[in-house]
Design a protein around this motif. Structure first.
Motif, PDB file in Angstrom:
ATOM      1  N   ILE A 134     -37.564   7.998  21.310  1.00 20.11           N
ATOM      2  CA  ILE A 134     -37.854   8.231  22.718  1.00 20.11           C
ATOM      3  C   ILE A 134     -37.618   9.711  22.948  1.00 20.11           C
ATOM      4  N   ARG A 166     -42.600   7.511  23.941  1.00 15.61           N
ATOM      5  CA  ARG A 166     -42.008   6.684  22.892  1.00 15.61           C
ATOM      6  C   ARG A 166     -43.019   6.516  21.776  1.00 15.61           C
ATOM      7  N   TYR A 182     -45.197   0.529  28.954  1.00 16.38           N
ATOM      8  CA  TYR A 182     -45.814   1.792  28.570  1.00 16.38           C
ATOM      9  C   TYR A 182     -47.323   1.616  28.544  1.00 16.38           C
TER      10      TYR A 182
END
Length: 197
Positions: A59, A70, A122
């Motif tokens: 990360i 990430r 994400y």
């Protein structure tokens, strides 16, 4: 104030719990999940495939306006399994597809899932392939690296990708109509604000 369920908080406080890392891809037309266990695992109605998801990766973050990114890594690309969408990810329109990384807490002795420790959403930013050593049959394998970014235009800044009205409203205000004319502003003059006639 804790955001964990009472059951998860109790097992975390006990100090004896197991974790299971799951990753879910919502690609256009296909949802697929992976975990690092040795056999398929079903959670919330989705079967997570084993042994492909190598690591949650790094990360990366910094001070200022940069977003936290990430990287995740998969092995054994390609494979023959038609259900393995990551092995055939180039067949999908994958940029900006949602990816959910979830960490479950469970009882070590029974592998019973107690609940969610943390879950992050994400979107796929880009993918790359790295050559690995040869397998036992002499065939070359690839490692697939997927770079992720937080969802939403406001997190990524300018992407030059048309976003949906729903995402604009999520990022700003539930009544925001700023993206209503995005598809036409390059070719059709739109009137904004007060217009005197």
């Amino acid at each position: 104030m804790s955001v964990l369920s009472p059951e998860v908080e109790a097992i975390v406080e006990s100090g004896e719990f197991a974790t299971l890392d799951l990753i879910r891809f919502d690609l256009p037309g296909k949802t697929v999940g992976y975990h690092r266990g040795g056999r398929p695992f079903t959670y919330n109605g989705l079967k997570y495939l084993p042994n492909r998801y190598l690591e949650a990766g790094d990360i990366n973050s910094s001070v200022g306006v940069a977003v936290t990114t990430r990287t995740i890594v998969f092995s054994n690309i390609p494979v023959a399994d038609p259900e393995d969408a990551v092995a055939q990810i180039e067949q999908y329109d994958y940029p900006n597809s949602p990816v959910i990384i979830t960490h479950l807490a469970g009882v070590p002795a029974t592998n019973e899932v107690v609940g969610i420790l943390v879950s992050n959403i994400y979107e796929i930013d880009r993918i790359s392939y790295n050559d690995d050593a040869l397998d036992a049959k002499g065939s070359g394998l690839l490692t697939l690296t997927i770079d992720l970014q937080p969802p939403g235009r406001s997190a990524r800044g300018q992407t030059l990708v048309k976003r949906s009205k729903a995402e604009q409203q999520f990022d700003n205000d539930a009544t925001d109509t700023g993206f209503e004319y995005v598809a036409t502003v390059g070719t059709i003059p739109e009137e904004w604000g007060q217009v005197s006639r």
